[in-house]
Motif scaffolding. Structure first.
Motif, PDB file in Angstrom:
ATOM      1  N   ILE A  54       0.832  -1.102  -0.084  1.00 19.24           N
ATOM      2  CA  ILE A  54      -0.136   0.162  -0.026  1.00 19.24           C
ATOM      3  C   ILE A  54       0.851   1.366   0.017  1.00 19.24           C
ATOM      4  O   ILE A  54       0.505   2.310  -0.612  1.00 19.24           O
ATOM      5  CB  ILE A  54      -0.948   0.089   1.111  1.00 19.24           C
ATOM      6  CG1 ILE A  54      -2.006  -1.133   0.956  1.00 19.24           C
ATOM      7  CG2 ILE A  54      -1.573   1.119   1.440  1.00 19.24           C
ATOM      8  CD1 ILE A  54      -2.807  -0.900  -0.141  1.00 19.24           C
ATOM      9  N   ARG A  55       1.960   1.211   0.797  1.00 21.59           N
ATOM     10  CA  ARG A  55       2.838   2.329   0.767  1.00 21.59           C
ATOM     11  C   ARG A  55       3.184   2.737  -0.561  1.00 21.59           C
ATOM     12  O   ARG A  55       3.210   3.977  -0.966  1.00 21.59           O
ATOM     13  CB  ARG A  55       4.238   2.003   1.674  1.00 21.59           C
ATOM     14  CG  ARG A  55       5.033   3.072   1.575  1.00 21.59           C
ATOM     15  CD  ARG A  55       6.459   2.367   2.249  1.00 21.59           C
ATOM     16  NE  ARG A  55       6.261   1.845   3.538  1.00 21.59           N
ATOM     17  CZ  ARG A  55       7.420   1.216   4.548  1.00 21.59           C
ATOM     18  NH1 ARG A  55       8.499   1.202   4.007  1.00 21.59           N
ATOM     19  NH2 ARG A  55       7.122   0.734   5.574  1.00 21.59           N
ATOM     20  N   TYR A  56       3.648   1.814  -1.315  1.00 22.78           N
ATOM     21  CA  TYR A  56       4.481   2.020  -2.719  1.00 22.78           C
ATOM     22  C   TYR A  56       3.246   2.385  -3.720  1.00 22.78           C
ATOM     23  O   TYR A  56       3.254   3.309  -4.649  1.00 22.78           O
ATOM     24  CB  TYR A  56       5.181   1.035  -3.207  1.00 22.78           C
ATOM     25  CG  TYR A  56       6.686   1.124  -2.423  1.00 22.78           C
ATOM     26  CD1 TYR A  56       7.794   1.882  -2.512  1.00 22.78           C
ATOM     27  CD2 TYR A  56       6.936  -0.185  -1.383  1.00 22.78           C
ATOM     28  CE1 TYR A  56       8.712   1.893  -1.825  1.00 22.78           C
ATOM     29  CE2 TYR A  56       7.702  -0.109  -0.898  1.00 22.78           C
ATOM     30  CZ  TYR A  56       8.870   0.833  -1.229  1.00 22.78           C
ATOM     31  OH  TYR A  56      10.185   0.979  -0.414  1.00 22.78           O
ATOM     32  N   LYS A  57       2.088   1.632  -3.696  1.00 25.91           N
ATOM     33  CA  LYS A  57       0.989   1.814  -4.466  1.00 25.91           C
ATOM     34  C   LYS A  57       0.532   3.369  -4.500  1.00 25.91           C
ATOM     35  O   LYS A  57       0.205   4.262  -5.182  1.00 25.91           O
ATOM     36  CB  LYS A  57      -0.065   0.899  -4.266  1.00 25.91           C
ATOM     37  CG  LYS A  57      -1.236   1.215  -5.053  1.00 25.91           C
ATOM     38  CD  LYS A  57      -2.337   0.146  -4.835  1.00 25.91           C
ATOM     39  CE  LYS A  57      -3.625   0.314  -5.829  1.00 25.91           C
ATOM     40  NZ  LYS A  57      -4.794  -0.765  -5.311  1.00 25.91           N
ATOM     41  N   GLU A  58       0.391   3.838  -2.996  1.00 25.76           N
ATOM     42  CA  GLU A  58      -0.271   5.099  -2.425  1.00 25.76           C
ATOM     43  C   GLU A  58       0.893   6.124  -3.103  1.00 25.76           C
ATOM     44  O   GLU A  58       0.490   7.305  -3.570  1.00 25.76           O
ATOM     45  CB  GLU A  58      -0.496   5.573  -1.136  1.00 25.76           C
ATOM     46  CG  GLU A  58      -1.025   6.700  -0.701  1.00 25.76           C
ATOM     47  CD  GLU A  58      -2.311   7.055  -1.374  1.00 25.76           C
ATOM     48  OE1 GLU A  58      -2.723   8.109  -1.142  1.00 25.76           O
ATOM     49  OE2 GLU A  58      -2.982   6.129  -1.799  1.00 25.76           O
ATOM     50  N   LEU A  59       2.169   5.774  -2.892  1.00 28.20           N
ATOM     51  CA  LEU A  59       3.229   7.084  -3.074  1.00 28.20           C
ATOM     52  C   LEU A  59       3.249   7.046  -4.785  1.00 28.20           C
ATOM     53  O   LEU A  59       3.463   7.964  -5.234  1.00 28.20           O
ATOM     54  CB  LEU A  59       4.598   6.231  -2.721  1.00 28.20           C
ATOM     55  CG  LEU A  59       5.784   7.417  -3.034  1.00 28.20           C
ATOM     56  CD1 LEU A  59       5.688   8.570  -2.366  1.00 28.20           C
ATOM     57  CD2 LEU A  59       6.932   6.447  -2.529  1.00 28.20           C
ATOM     58  N   GLN A  60       2.855   5.967  -5.420  1.00 30.79           N
ATOM     59  CA  GLN A  60       2.969   6.144  -7.022  1.00 30.79           C
ATOM     60  C   GLN A  60       1.751   6.901  -7.398  1.00 30.79           C
ATOM     61  O   GLN A  60       1.965   7.988  -8.157  1.00 30.79           O
ATOM     62  CB  GLN A  60       2.871   4.598  -7.648  1.00 30.79           C
ATOM     63  CG  GLN A  60       2.859   4.818  -9.208  1.00 30.79           C
ATOM     64  CD  GLN A  60       2.849   3.538  -9.711  1.00 30.79           C
ATOM     65  OE1 GLN A  60       1.854   2.840  -9.402  1.00 30.79           O
ATOM     66  NE2 GLN A  60       3.822   2.906 -10.258  1.00 30.79           N
ATOM     67  N   LYS A  61       0.708   6.957  -6.607  1.00 29.11           N
ATOM     68  CA  LYS A  61      -0.490   7.725  -7.030  1.00 29.11           C
ATOM     69  C   LYS A  61      -0.289   9.153  -6.755  1.00 29.11           C
ATOM     70  O   LYS A  61      -0.601  10.091  -7.610  1.00 29.11           O
ATOM     71  CB  LYS A  61      -1.771   7.417  -6.371  1.00 29.11           C
ATOM     72  CG  LYS A  61      -2.978   7.789  -6.747  1.00 29.11           C
ATOM     73  CD  LYS A  61      -4.211   7.064  -6.018  1.00 29.11           C
ATOM     74  CE  LYS A  61      -4.349   7.247  -4.345  1.00 29.11           C
ATOM     75  NZ  LYS A  61      -5.612   6.661  -3.973  1.00 29.11           N
ATOM     76  N   LEU A  62       0.425   9.558  -5.595  1.00 26.91           N
ATOM     77  CA  LEU A  62       0.569  10.697  -5.077  1.00 26.91           C
ATOM     78  C   LEU A  62       1.759  11.418  -6.072  1.00 26.91           C
ATOM     79  O   LEU A  62       1.386  12.423  -6.110  1.00 26.91           O
ATOM     80  CB  LEU A  62       1.023  10.841  -3.558  1.00 26.91           C
ATOM     81  CG  LEU A  62       0.126  10.418  -2.592  1.00 26.91           C
ATOM     82  CD1 LEU A  62       0.789  10.193  -1.086  1.00 26.91           C
ATOM     83  CD2 LEU A  62      -0.934  11.405  -2.209  1.00 26.91           C
ATOM     84  N   THR A  63       2.662  10.735  -6.287  1.00 25.35           N
ATOM     85  CA  THR A  63       3.716  11.136  -7.188  1.00 25.35           C
ATOM     86  C   THR A  63       3.031  11.584  -8.585  1.00 25.35           C
ATOM     87  O   THR A  63       3.482  12.681  -9.233  1.00 25.35           O
ATOM     88  CB  THR A  63       4.669  10.237  -7.448  1.00 25.35           C
ATOM     89  OG1 THR A  63       5.448   9.847  -6.209  1.00 25.35           O
ATOM     90  CG2 THR A  63       6.063  11.083  -8.212  1.00 25.35           C
TER      91      THR A  63
END
Length: 259
Positions: A245-254
């Motif tokens: 979830i950390r990396y999935k959300e970070l990708q979305k935020l970026t």
């Protein structure tokens, strides 16, 4: 050896959000404290009425931004220098209570104390899965300690002065059911993503796949999660899920920040 006969006072601090399952038992458990403050981030269950039924407890409602800011806010409300910061799903044994009181009154030069935790999966002890060496700052002198502002979750206490470890353990009832624990891991993942974004870090497909897989295998094999049976599979999976979830959300935020 204590150079003064004056008893040291202890403030117990708790931050809550929808903790009706745990809060009553915890508040009954910490009646030895000189001051009890609960900082609640507008719970929608019965947490607040339960807290209000304890006349010796001060309730403050404060908007939740992240765990670090909420803890530092709570610290600023405390009247006493010695702080016991405890989560709603933690419990103290009688021996730990005695040790805490003795520790703050023995004149020790230590500024903060780590406490080991026994992780409970429902009502059974989880012996491995990465939790066998879990310890955390819970008792400290607030004049020498503060939570660093660069973390939003898994807070880091900055300590000025010596650190020691207490002998007795906290009981940590973190896992009550699958859904609640998964939601907790999801929230941790979201906060970690925002923390990484703030630091200018980025996600990648490789990280999104391999970091969760590594986390699961490390906790399940190297940290002996397989010895916990199905409980170990569940905990190791959900911890890996939080990383995903950390990396999935970070990708979305970026991606959204580039638009």
């Amino acid at each position: 050896m204590n150079t003064t006969s004056e008893k040291q006072k202890l403030s117990v601090l708790i931050i809550t959000l929808n903790e009706e399952l745990h809060i009553k038992s915890l508040l009954e458990d910490i009646d030895f404290a000189d001051e009890i403050i609960v900082v609640d981030s507008y719970s929608t269950d019965q947490t607040v009425p339960v807290i209000e039924s304890f006349k010796n407890v001060r309730l403050i409602q404060h908007q939740f931004i992240n765990y670090t800011s909420q803890r530092n806010f709570a610290l600023d409300q405390a009247s006493n220098e010695w702080i016991l910061f405890i989560d709603a799903d933690e419990r103290l044994t009688a021996d730990l209570k005695t040790e805490i009181i003795a520790t703050i009154n023995n004149g020790s030069p230590d500024s903060a104390y780590l406490i080991y935790r026994t992780f409970m999966f429902k009502n059974k002890k989880l012996r491995f899965s990465g939790w066998q060496t879990d310890k955390i700052f819970r008792l400290f002198n607030k004049t020498k300690c503060r939570y660093t502002e660069d973390r939003m979750v898994h807070e880091k206490l900055i300590v000025e002065g010596p650190i020691s470890v207490l002998k007795n353990k906290l009981i940590h009832f973190s896992y009550s059911n699958y859904g609640d624990y998964k939601n907790k891991m999801y929230l941790y993942g979201i906060l970690k993503a925002n923390e990484k974004l703030k630091k200018g870090q980025q996600s990648s497909r490789l990280l999104m796949i391999f970091h969760p897989v590594y986390t699961f295998l490390y906790q399940f094999l190297i940290r002996l999660g397989f010895l916990d049976g199905l409980k170990g599979v569940t905990i190791c999976y959900l911890n890996a899920y939080s990383i995903f979830i950390r990396y999935k959300e970070l990708q979305k935020l970026t991606t959204s920040s580039r638009i």
